[in-house]
Design an enzyme around this catalytic site. Structure first.
Site, PDB file in Angstrom:
ATOM      1  N   GLU A 177       0.854  -1.183   0.000  1.00 49.42           N
ATOM      2  CA  GLU A 177       0.000   0.000   0.000  1.00 49.42           C
ATOM      3  C   GLU A 177       0.889   1.232   0.000  1.00 49.42           C
ATOM      4  O   GLU A 177       1.856   1.308   0.771  1.00 49.42           O
ATOM      5  CB  GLU A 177      -0.919   0.011   1.214  1.00 49.42           C
ATOM      6  CG  GLU A 177      -1.852   1.222   1.252  1.00 49.42           C
ATOM      7  CD  GLU A 177      -2.773   1.240   2.465  1.00 49.42           C
ATOM      8  OE1 GLU A 177      -3.516   2.225   2.613  1.00 49.42           O
ATOM      9  OE2 GLU A 177      -2.732   0.284   3.265  1.00 49.42           O
ATOM     10  N   ASN A 235      -4.463   5.134  -2.359  1.00 52.78           N
ATOM     11  CA  ASN A 235      -5.689   5.622  -1.735  1.00 52.78           C
ATOM     12  C   ASN A 235      -6.314   6.727  -2.575  1.00 52.78           C
ATOM     13  O   ASN A 235      -5.624   7.644  -3.043  1.00 52.78           O
ATOM     14  CB  ASN A 235      -5.380   6.154  -0.323  1.00 52.78           C
ATOM     15  CG  ASN A 235      -5.006   5.036   0.622  1.00 52.78           C
ATOM     16  OD1 ASN A 235      -5.861   4.284   1.074  1.00 52.78           O
ATOM     17  ND2 ASN A 235      -3.717   4.899   0.915  1.00 52.78           N
ATOM     18  N   GLU A 267      -7.832   2.156  -3.525  1.00 54.86           N
ATOM     19  CA  GLU A 267      -8.593   1.945  -2.294  1.00 54.86           C
ATOM     20  C   GLU A 267      -9.409   3.186  -1.953  1.00 54.86           C
ATOM     21  O   GLU A 267      -8.880   4.303  -1.968  1.00 54.86           O
ATOM     22  CB  GLU A 267      -7.650   1.626  -1.128  1.00 54.86           C
ATOM     23  CG  GLU A 267      -6.797   0.384  -1.340  1.00 54.86           C
ATOM     24  CD  GLU A 267      -5.933   0.066  -0.127  1.00 54.86           C
ATOM     25  OE1 GLU A 267      -6.057   0.780   0.908  1.00 54.86           O
ATOM     26  OE2 GLU A 267      -5.133  -0.887  -0.198  1.00 54.86           O
ATOM     27  N   ASP A 297     -11.639   0.230   1.635  1.00 56.59           N
ATOM     28  CA  ASP A 297     -10.703   0.304   2.759  1.00 56.59           C
ATOM     29  C   ASP A 297     -11.439   0.616   4.061  1.00 56.59           C
ATOM     30  O   ASP A 297     -12.523   1.209   4.047  1.00 56.59           O
ATOM     31  CB  ASP A 297      -9.668   1.398   2.469  1.00 56.59           C
ATOM     32  CG  ASP A 297      -8.447   1.303   3.366  1.00 56.59           C
ATOM     33  OD1 ASP A 297      -8.279   0.277   4.050  1.00 56.59           O
ATOM     34  OD2 ASP A 297      -7.666   2.268   3.372  1.00 56.59           O
ATOM     35  N   GLU A 354      -6.658  -5.774   8.054  1.00 60.51           N
ATOM     36  CA  GLU A 354      -5.617  -4.825   8.466  1.00 60.51           C
ATOM     37  C   GLU A 354      -5.370  -4.931   9.968  1.00 60.51           C
ATOM     38  O   GLU A 354      -6.129  -5.552  10.702  1.00 60.51           O
ATOM     39  CB  GLU A 354      -6.055  -3.399   8.128  1.00 60.51           C
ATOM     40  CG  GLU A 354      -6.290  -3.153   6.646  1.00 60.51           C
ATOM     41  CD  GLU A 354      -6.721  -1.724   6.365  1.00 60.51           C
ATOM     42  OE1 GLU A 354      -5.904  -0.976   5.800  1.00 60.51           O
ATOM     43  OE2 GLU A 354      -7.859  -1.353   6.705  1.00 60.51           O
TER      44      GLU A 354
END
Length: 401
Positions: A177, A235, A267, A297, A354
């Site tokens: 990420e 993101n 995301e 997310d 996560e």
């Protein structure tokens, strides 16, 4: 006997239990221990004696109850940390814990009743290892203005950090990420909370995104040459989806770097997804048509909309880290994780959990059928150079290089 130089106030309407708690704290060496039968009495004491380090607090009391007291002292600096000691049901205590987190109070623990010496000792030790949010609040850092943020973008001060995503069973890294950080001239690295609100307010999110894309696609090529083929996840904010040129610009970059769209994931947070206008559907559609992956997310952190989940073309769910941290203590959290894994399977969506911080959590998730995760147990976010070195030290190289 331990010796904690702490000021503590005990809120308990049962006289015997209150005396017992005071005695335990004194045995543990707390320098000053105050006691009150309800919240109103506790507030009067604090107004007289000043701030305390810890409030050991029951919730159900006659008069002003524990929750009303916590709401009264929140943000006041009169109480630094809180220990809940209550016989209320787990779901009600969980709600109070969420409220405490919004009140600028540090929750040291939720220990139920009866009190135990060892448990209290552990929490008092913990107090010395966490930030003091109430008694001695740190001076908040002033957010930068637009000109400072624009200069940081121009100087490449806003740089990309990378956190690996891995297979729980084997430890194989499947992707990273891409996270934004601000590296000051002094070398200090600042979190997104310091600058992202300014980027959003000034319409600079796309500029940051395309800087990250250029840096990441170049790194992706470098890693592939070294034998590491990784997907990169970026993101997106819901407002970016209204830009009609976004998908086209991303496609141009894919052609420029000669990479497949399937090696990129975008995301969107669950809360952002719910705010996304219907016009965002076209952008999401075009990203998927290019082969890019779409991930929801922080799933479960907001108020989930199952309707939006099936309407929008997402193929990955990232379950918020709070569930991994609490699932072994909270049956409801365990149920959410289990249900999300089942939901992902039924919808044909992969599920990434996560916030994995311990091997115990990893093993538990494996036993539940989870295959992918992300978290500090495996790796923290790191710079591109550190990622290259870390992969060479920990990961086998692909034969496809």
């Amino acid at each position: 006997m331990s010796n904690f130089s702490l000021r503590v106030i005990v809120l308990e309407d049962h006289s015997f239990q209150r005396a017992f708690a005071v005695n335990l704290l004194q045995q543990l060496g707390c320098t000053e221990v105050f006691q009150a039968a309800d919240g109103a009495e506790a507030l009067a004491i604090l107004n007289e004696v000043g701030p305390v380090d810890i409030a050991l607090c029951d919730l159900r009391m006659e008069g002003m109850d524990g929750l009303a007291f916590l709401q009264a002292v929140g943000h006041s600096g009169l109480v630094g940390s809180v220990i809940i000691s209550s016989s209320l049901s787990a779901d009600l205590r969980r709600t109070v814990r969420q409220i405490i987190s919004l009140l600028n109070l540090e929750l040291l623990g939720d220990i139920g009743k009866p009190l135990h010496y060892e448990t209290l000792e552990r929490l008092l030790k913990k107090h010395h290892s966490v930030p003091r949010t109430g008694t001695l609040p740190e001076q908040p850092r002033v957010l930068p203005d637009e000109s400072q943020v624009r200069q940081a973008l121009a100087d490449r001060g806003l740089c990309a950090f990378f956190q690996p995503k891995f297979i729980l069973e084997t430890g194989e890294v499947t992707g990273v990420e891409v996270l934004a950080r601000w590296r000051e001239a002094s070398g200090k690295v600042l979190s997104p909370a310091f600058f992202m609100p300014v980027l959003e307010r000034c319409g600079l999110l796309n500029e940051l995104l395309f800087q990250q894309l250029h840096e990441s696609l170049a790194l992706q090529q470098q890693l592939k040459a070294f034998g590491h083929e990784l997907d990169f996840a970026f993101n997106l904010h819901a407002t970016q989806l209204t830009d009609e040129t976004l998908a086209t610009r991303i496609h141009t970059l894919l052609v420029e770097y000669g990479v497949r769209g399937s090696s990129l994931t975008f995301e969107l947070t669950e809360s952002g997804l719910l705010q996304a206008p219907e016009t965002s559907l076209e952008c999401l559609f075009r990203l998927r048509m290019m082969g890019c992956q779409l991930s929801i997310d922080d799933f479960g952190a907001g108020f989930s909309s199952l309707q939006r989940l099936y309407q929008l073309p997402f193929n990955e769910i990232k379950l918020d880290g709070e569930f991994a941290r609490a699932m072994m203590q909270e049956p409801r959290c365990h149920a959410v994780v289990s249900s999300t894994l089942a939901l992902g399977e039924k919808l044909g969506m992969s599920v990434v959990v996560e916030g994995i911080e311990t091997d115990e959590q990893r093993q538990h998730l494996l036993n539940m059928g989870c295959t992918q995760g992300q978290g500090y147990w495996y790796a923290r976010p790191m710079s591109g150079g550190d990622l290259v070195r870390w992969l060479d030290e920990t990961q086998p190289r692909s034969q496809r290089a």
